[in-house]
Design a protein around this motif. Structure first.
Motif, PDB file in Angstrom:
ATOM      1  N   ASP A 110      -6.165   0.986  -3.646  1.00  0.00           N
ATOM      2  CA  ASP A 110      -7.520   0.595  -3.258  1.00  0.00           C
ATOM      3  C   ASP A 110      -7.619  -0.905  -3.001  1.00  0.00           C
ATOM      4  O   ASP A 110      -8.247  -1.345  -2.031  1.00  0.00           O
ATOM      5  N   ASN A 138      -8.467  -4.366   5.087  1.00  0.00           N
ATOM      6  CA  ASN A 138      -9.760  -4.376   5.781  1.00  0.00           C
ATOM      7  C   ASN A 138     -10.262  -5.799   5.996  1.00  0.00           C
ATOM      8  O   ASN A 138     -10.771  -6.135   7.072  1.00  0.00           O
ATOM      9  N   ARG A 174       0.901   3.950  -3.071  1.00  0.00           N
ATOM     10  CA  ARG A 174       0.624   5.379  -2.853  1.00  0.00           C
ATOM     11  C   ARG A 174       1.788   6.238  -3.328  1.00  0.00           C
ATOM     12  O   ARG A 174       1.585   7.278  -3.949  1.00  0.00           O
ATOM     13  N   LEU A 180       0.836  -1.206   0.000  1.00  0.00           N
ATOM     14  CA  LEU A 180       0.000   0.000   0.000  1.00  0.00           C
ATOM     15  C   LEU A 180       0.870   1.255   0.000  1.00  0.00           C
ATOM     16  O   LEU A 180       0.621   2.190  -0.771  1.00  0.00           O
ATOM     17  N   THR A 190      -3.407   4.457  -7.710  1.00  0.00           N
ATOM     18  CA  THR A 190      -4.599   4.467  -6.854  1.00  0.00           C
ATOM     19  C   THR A 190      -5.381   3.156  -6.927  1.00  0.00           C
ATOM     20  O   THR A 190      -5.972   2.742  -5.933  1.00  0.00           O
ATOM     21  N   TYR A 191      -5.372   2.503  -8.081  1.00  0.00           N
ATOM     22  CA  TYR A 191      -6.082   1.221  -8.200  1.00  0.00           C
ATOM     23  C   TYR A 191      -5.458   0.183  -7.256  1.00  0.00           C
ATOM     24  O   TYR A 191      -6.169  -0.465  -6.479  1.00  0.00           O
ATOM     25  N   GLN A 231      -5.896  -1.685   0.276  1.00  0.00           N
ATOM     26  CA  GLN A 231      -6.684  -1.227   1.421  1.00  0.00           C
ATOM     27  C   GLN A 231      -7.826  -2.197   1.701  1.00  0.00           C
ATOM     28  O   GLN A 231      -8.109  -2.517   2.860  1.00  0.00           O
ATOM     29  N   GLU A 232      -8.464  -2.691   0.669  1.00  0.00           N
ATOM     30  CA  GLU A 232      -9.540  -3.674   0.850  1.00  0.00           C
ATOM     31  C   GLU A 232      -8.994  -4.980   1.426  1.00  0.00           C
ATOM     32  O   GLU A 232      -9.641  -5.622   2.259  1.00  0.00           O
TER      33      GLU A 232
END
Length: 54
Positions: free
Chosen positions: A32, A39, A23, A19, A28-29, A35-36
């Motif tokens: 994302d 999570n 960044r 990540l 950004t893809y 990040q998922e």
């Protein structure tokens, strides 16, 4: 520390590193997606009463 805890922690470490790289690269893809993934790993840990270091 159990095997599941070690596996989740290692995958989180890898996902956080990826990540940061995404960044820094402006991807950004990928950011994302990572990040998922983070999570989801945190959700799995919580559902299994695994306390992870901050």
């Amino acid at each position: 520390m159990g095997e599941l805890t070690r596996t989740i922690q290692q995958r989180l470490d890898d996902a956080y590193a990826s990540l940061r790289t995404a960044r820094a690269d402006g991807d950004t893809y990928l950011a994302d997606i990572r990040q998922e993934e983070i999570n989801e790993l945190l959700r799995i840990a919580a559902n299994n009463d695994i306390n992870l270091p901050d």
